[in-house]
Design an enzyme around this catalytic site. Sequence first.
Site, PDB file in Angstrom:
ATOM      1  N   ASP A 432       0.868  -1.188   0.000  1.00  0.00           N
ATOM      2  CA  ASP A 432       0.000   0.000   0.000  1.00  0.00           C
ATOM      3  C   ASP A 432       0.899   1.231   0.000  1.00  0.00           C
ATOM      4  O   ASP A 432       0.963   1.981   0.970  1.00  0.00           O
ATOM      5  CB  ASP A 432      -0.900  -0.033   1.258  1.00  0.00           C
ATOM      6  CG  ASP A 432      -1.916   1.110   1.295  1.00  0.00           C
ATOM      7  OD1 ASP A 432      -2.017   1.856   0.307  1.00  0.00           O
ATOM      8  OD2 ASP A 432      -2.612   1.246   2.321  1.00  0.00           O
ATOM      9  N   CYS A 459      -2.873   4.494  -4.365  1.00  0.00           N
ATOM     10  CA  CYS A 459      -3.579   5.779  -4.408  1.00  0.00           C
ATOM     11  C   CYS A 459      -3.196   6.546  -5.672  1.00  0.00           C
ATOM     12  O   CYS A 459      -3.504   7.726  -5.797  1.00  0.00           O
ATOM     13  CB  CYS A 459      -3.293   6.592  -3.158  1.00  0.00           C
ATOM     14  SG  CYS A 459      -1.553   6.801  -2.828  1.00  0.00           S
TER      15      CYS A 459
END
Length: 504
Positions: A432, A459
């Site tokens: 992540d 993201c």
Amino acid sequence: MGHEKNDILYKKNDVFTVKIEDIGNGGEGIGRAGGYTLFVKDAVIGDVVRCKVMKAKKKYAYAKLEEIVVPSDVRVEPVCKYHRQCGGCQIQAMDYRAQLAYKEKKVKNDLVRIGGFAEELVEQVTEPVIGMENAYRYRNKAQFPVGTDKEGNLIAGFYAGRTHDIIANTDCALGAEENQEILEIILAHMRKYHIPAYDEKTGSGLVRHILIRKGFTSREIMVCMVINYREEDGKKGKVGRKGKFGKRAAAGEGREFLPFQKELIGELIKIQGMTSVSVCINRDRTNVIMGEEVHTIWGKDKICDTIHRRNIKDFSRTDQGIVFHISPLSFYQVNPVQTERLYSLALEYAGLTGRETVWDLYCGIGTISLFLAGEAKKVYGVEAVSQAIEDARENAAYNGIENAEFFTGRAEEILPEKYEKEGIRADVIVVDPPRKGCDEACLETMLKMRPERIVYVSCDPATLARDLRVLCDGGYELKRARAVDQFGGTVHVETIVGLQRRDM
Ligand code: SAH
């Protein structure tokens, strides 16, 4: 080789009409004229706009929206009247369903164009984007700068896009309902006792920022005032420093950091859910909001919140969850509802049976690691920020999780070290990373470790696509991909991808 006349199609102050077809990374509308690209802030996909060129380059230009000639079918009246000035919500003027469609398409396009994956494959593996029920009031954390307006009135609000001019707005539409009342209490107190706001230009004044956090499941609220405090300021306070908390002065309680602090606390604790009131001392002349020294002046040092596991079929909450203890300085996911959905999906994509060794790289405070721990034999978390690792360990202990181990350091250094020197293996690796994606050395080691599955939470779809290309060239197959909207009204796109090792 003289300049062609059409080298620059437009020049400054030219006015023209264009149809907006896409959205740029900064949220600006993109229109095209011939081979020329025009970036028009505040225009949304489908608008036909008249705009004025502010800056022209060879192949592209930045233009200012003058008039919406034909509004887009997906244009809506934004809830926040400041959205154009603020720039925090770049696409609030777009219908929420259209925002979601845009985000899903962006992920697919990047996978195809940047990742080089076949369009059919991308269509086949992509599951429908997961949106929010309510695209407002979803943030559990807000930081409001305090200052003065042009007339010298005390205000709290937000910085006007790319400046440090504060625009008064105590009710950001993304934040908790209580924020406004809390800010108004603090501002009223400052006005009453003539407490000056911090002035960036001179470095004088006291109150810099107000941080408010709310546990969405616990309903606990934390207020932290960031102050430009010097020891001698406290002594000027008119209220006695001993009071009934005298003995606990060292812990902050009873110490007077703000004039008439007790009165202020008396007002703040009338707010339902108020659990922690603190000050954070920041005397540095920087843009960094928080300082390092925090003193709790009323209540607890931390608030709690629970991230629940959700059913993957209908995303209803289960009663399984991890409790987090959050201090003013801790990192914590700002949209806990969508985080539950995203991380429940991560768990699903990881396909655990209880026998696996799992790595969670870029683990932050260990949210994903602790989620995974319940279904794995062992979880290793790696994170560069040591404070986050301390929180991760503390959170593991609070939740009685004993099979999670955390390392401080860069993923690209820790992973090779643990694998090559200590021979720790992996059945599943979850990553992540921040927007820049994974480091090459990290991807390389992941490939060497040959885990059965890789789950990539991202993201930034562009760096995701780039990294997936490396992993798929190294023996993995794209199995599932899904966008999850964590930030309605903004251009941010969160994606989760599941990869499976090809049997070779
Ligand atoms: N899943 C985490 C959040 C991840 S955000 C959670 O829920 O807490 C990305 C994290 O990567 C940040 O915490 C950042 O500090 C960390 N980071 C950035 N570069 C890194 C690197 N090279 N190695 C390890 N961690 C890194």
